[in-house]
Design a protein around this motif. Sequence first.
Motif, PDB file in Angstrom:
ATOM      1  N   GLN A 234       0.727  -1.182  -0.158  1.00  0.00           N
ATOM      2  CA  GLN A 234      -0.152   0.085   0.062  1.00  0.00           C
ATOM      3  C   GLN A 234       0.856   1.351   0.097  1.00  0.00           C
ATOM      4  N   PRO A 235       1.629   1.475   0.923  1.00  0.00           N
ATOM      5  CA  PRO A 235       2.561   2.637   0.783  1.00  0.00           C
ATOM      6  C   PRO A 235       3.480   2.664  -0.362  1.00  0.00           C
ATOM      7  N   ILE A 236       4.004   1.481  -0.713  1.00  0.00           N
ATOM      8  CA  ILE A 236       4.865   1.506  -2.086  1.00  0.00           C
ATOM      9  C   ILE A 236       4.053   1.962  -3.171  1.00  0.00           C
ATOM     10  N   LEU A 237       2.623   1.623  -3.300  1.00  0.00           N
ATOM     11  CA  LEU A 237       1.830   2.094  -4.605  1.00  0.00           C
ATOM     12  C   LEU A 237       1.501   3.454  -4.329  1.00  0.00           C
ATOM     13  N   THR A 238       1.331   4.146  -3.187  1.00  0.00           N
ATOM     14  CA  THR A 238       1.026   5.465  -2.861  1.00  0.00           C
ATOM     15  C   THR A 238       1.901   6.406  -2.842  1.00  0.00           C
ATOM     16  N   GLN A 239       3.015   5.881  -2.139  1.00  0.00           N
ATOM     17  CA  GLN A 239       4.250   6.871  -1.846  1.00  0.00           C
ATOM     18  C   GLN A 239       5.128   6.876  -2.965  1.00  0.00           C
ATOM     19  N   LEU A 240       5.525   5.956  -3.600  1.00  0.00           N
ATOM     20  CA  LEU A 240       6.473   5.573  -4.654  1.00  0.00           C
ATOM     21  C   LEU A 240       5.899   5.770  -6.250  1.00  0.00           C
ATOM     22  N   SER A 241       4.770   5.052  -6.365  1.00  0.00           N
ATOM     23  CA  SER A 241       4.296   4.919  -7.673  1.00  0.00           C
ATOM     24  C   SER A 241       3.412   5.933  -7.876  1.00  0.00           C
ATOM     25  N   GLY A 242       2.792   6.822  -6.822  1.00  0.00           N
ATOM     26  CA  GLY A 242       2.022   8.113  -7.137  1.00  0.00           C
ATOM     27  C   GLY A 242       0.562   7.710  -7.252  1.00  0.00           C
ATOM     28  N   PHE A 243      -0.036   6.438  -6.958  1.00  0.00           N
ATOM     29  CA  PHE A 243      -1.447   6.025  -6.792  1.00  0.00           C
ATOM     30  C   PHE A 243      -2.275   6.554  -5.789  1.00  0.00           C
ATOM     31  N   ALA A 244      -3.362   7.068  -5.889  1.00  0.00           N
ATOM     32  CA  ALA A 244      -4.440   7.413  -4.755  1.00  0.00           C
ATOM     33  C   ALA A 244      -4.656   6.148  -3.782  1.00  0.00           C
ATOM     34  N   GLU A 245      -5.032   6.337  -2.671  1.00  0.00           N
ATOM     35  CA  GLU A 245      -5.626   5.138  -2.015  1.00  0.00           C
ATOM     36  C   GLU A 245      -6.606   4.439  -2.534  1.00  0.00           C
ATOM     37  N   SER A 246      -7.730   5.142  -3.202  1.00  0.00           N
ATOM     38  CA  SER A 246      -8.792   4.068  -3.667  1.00  0.00           C
ATOM     39  C   SER A 246      -8.128   3.236  -4.743  1.00  0.00           C
ATOM     40  N   ALA A 247      -7.029   3.646  -5.428  1.00  0.00           N
ATOM     41  CA  ALA A 247      -6.661   2.594  -6.388  1.00  0.00           C
ATOM     42  C   ALA A 247      -5.687   1.217  -6.113  1.00  0.00           C
ATOM     43  N   VAL A 248      -5.589   1.525  -4.648  1.00  0.00           N
ATOM     44  CA  VAL A 248      -4.985   0.007  -4.249  1.00  0.00           C
ATOM     45  C   VAL A 248      -5.820  -1.025  -4.340  1.00  0.00           C
ATOM     46  N   SER A 249      -7.144  -0.961  -3.946  1.00  0.00           N
ATOM     47  CA  SER A 249      -7.878  -2.244  -4.177  1.00  0.00           C
ATOM     48  C   SER A 249      -7.973  -2.887  -5.678  1.00  0.00           C
ATOM     49  N   PRO A 250      -8.236  -1.840  -6.684  1.00  0.00           N
ATOM     50  CA  PRO A 250      -8.186  -2.612  -8.007  1.00  0.00           C
ATOM     51  C   PRO A 250      -6.823  -3.290  -8.451  1.00  0.00           C
ATOM     52  N   ILE A 251      -5.802  -2.718  -7.741  1.00  0.00           N
ATOM     53  CA  ILE A 251      -4.315  -3.215  -8.302  1.00  0.00           C
ATOM     54  C   ILE A 251      -4.228  -4.301  -7.372  1.00  0.00           C
ATOM     55  N   LEU A 252      -4.691  -4.701  -6.417  1.00  0.00           N
ATOM     56  CA  LEU A 252      -4.518  -5.927  -5.382  1.00  0.00           C
ATOM     57  C   LEU A 252      -5.424  -6.836  -6.317  1.00  0.00           C
ATOM     58  N   LEU A 253      -6.454  -6.689  -7.047  1.00  0.00           N
ATOM     59  CA  LEU A 253      -7.015  -7.395  -7.999  1.00  0.00           C
ATOM     60  C   LEU A 253      -6.139  -8.029  -9.068  1.00  0.00           C
ATOM     61  N   VAL A 254      -5.189  -7.255  -9.666  1.00  0.00           N
ATOM     62  CA  VAL A 254      -4.161  -7.804 -10.319  1.00  0.00           C
ATOM     63  C   VAL A 254      -3.298  -8.721  -9.977  1.00  0.00           C
ATOM     64  N   PHE A 255      -2.763  -8.389  -8.475  1.00  0.00           N
ATOM     65  CA  PHE A 255      -2.149  -9.189  -7.616  1.00  0.00           C
ATOM     66  C   PHE A 255      -2.919 -10.639  -7.615  1.00  0.00           C
ATOM     67  N   GLY A 256      -4.207 -10.667  -7.251  1.00  0.00           N
ATOM     68  CA  GLY A 256      -4.751 -11.839  -7.032  1.00  0.00           C
ATOM     69  C   GLY A 256      -4.878 -12.751  -8.073  1.00  0.00           C
ATOM     70  N   VAL A 257      -5.086 -12.131  -9.244  1.00  0.00           N
ATOM     71  CA  VAL A 257      -5.290 -12.772 -10.664  1.00  0.00           C
ATOM     72  C   VAL A 257      -4.039 -13.568 -10.804  1.00  0.00           C
ATOM     73  N   GLY A 258      -2.874 -12.833 -10.566  1.00  0.00           N
ATOM     74  CA  GLY A 258      -1.552 -13.425 -10.776  1.00  0.00           C
ATOM     75  C   GLY A 258      -1.385 -14.669  -9.661  1.00  0.00           C
ATOM     76  N   LEU A 259      -1.889 -14.597  -8.508  1.00  0.00           N
ATOM     77  CA  LEU A 259      -1.841 -15.730  -7.708  1.00  0.00           C
ATOM     78  C   LEU A 259      -2.371 -17.025  -8.048  1.00  0.00           C
ATOM     79  N   ILE A 260      -3.861 -16.847  -8.759  1.00  0.00           N
ATOM     80  CA  ILE A 260      -4.344 -17.729  -9.341  1.00  0.00           C
ATOM     81  C   ILE A 260      -3.808 -18.580 -10.173  1.00  0.00           C
ATOM     82  N   VAL A 261      -3.151 -17.736 -11.212  1.00  0.00           N
ATOM     83  CA  VAL A 261      -2.310 -18.492 -12.282  1.00  0.00           C
ATOM     84  C   VAL A 261      -1.011 -18.930 -11.816  1.00  0.00           C
TER      85      VAL A 261
END
Length: 408
Positions: A234-261
């Motif tokens: 969460q801090p990596i995405l918001t503080q380094l990559s410049g995403f808003a807090e509201s964007a963290v959940s959708p990005i975690l969906l990408v991580f979750g798809v990767g986990l399933i694969v």
Amino acid sequence: MASTVPAKPRIPIGLYSLTAGAFGIGTTEFVIMGLLLQVAADLHVSITAAGLLISGYALGVFVGAPLLTMATSRMPRKAALVALMVIFTIGNLACALAPSYGLLMVARVITSLAHGTFFGVGAVVATGMVPADRKASAISIMFTGLTVATLLGVPAGAWLGLHYGWRATFWAVAAIGLVATLIIATLVPADAGKREPIAFAEELKVIARPQVLLGLLMTVLGYAGVFAVFTYIQPILTQLSGFAESAVSPILLVFGVGLIVGNLLGGRLADRRLVPALLGTLMALVLVLGAMSFALHSKVAVIAFTGLLGVAAFATVSPLQLRVLQKAEGAGQSLASSFNIAAFNLGNAIGAWLGGAVIDRGPGLGAVTWVAALVTLSGWLVAWWSVRLDGSRRTTVAATAACMPGQL
């Protein structure tokens, strides 16, 4: 007369019921990562202190796995799984009601006690339901609950925390635990026969086998790298990559798809050739963690690497678990399996602590990924050494057989 090819046996429905329990446990383990900022603000602690809630959970798994496995060793495995899910549900209710950081930590530890034994006993139950050539796939099906938890449960929990407060998330997880308990009680088949009690000393002898210990060590080191990064996603995405807090959940969906694969891929590869799958998936994880260091300041690249991290991380799970199960074959296999789940979580705890140390007392948040890659590389080196020992042993056995043909 036309020949017929025998169809592959269907996956028992009881195996999928284990996935339900894994979903609940995976949600409560990982959801705190999407709530770090809210928990820290509400309980007036630092982000790194909130991150220690992950370490506390993981250490609870590490301690609870062997203790609860021994405590339930005489119980039918189905009854043990149901009892563990009851503990899990009560622990999440305590999290939702915790009035302070200290009590939240205690509640997290209570919740975690069931984790290692559930997956340890569940892995033995899962592999016992299928033929020998599908054991790794059976483990991956059970662990699919963890991946779906990350895909759906964690983003949903982060969304709930953002809009209704972090306590609402734990109330929801407790409800998931109740549903999972009922599904397991209904669908997991009763034990085929009475479990013969095994002397604790005999079980410990299995754990003390050099190759079992090496398997546990490669699990700890391999996964410490994953959680050094994922704990602070969460801090990596918001503080380094410049995403808003509201964007963290959708990005975690990408991580979750990767986990399933990655989870399904790792199971299939391990069923075909375990050793190449073990070494290959660990090295892939090293490379993804290292390369991710160059992607942290690009929004597009960091999203891609978040998905790749999910694939690489969970591709290692089935090979690591099956390696320990193979080396612990015989009496005490359930305890060894639980110890390996504990090893995953000890790696989680070490990774969360290491990431915090790099942020607070080291080069900072941007260095977490390459430090994590070095830790996972050490796990790959342990795996390589373990495989070399296998080869040395086969050479010794062959040489002995050649020298004493009349006695064989």
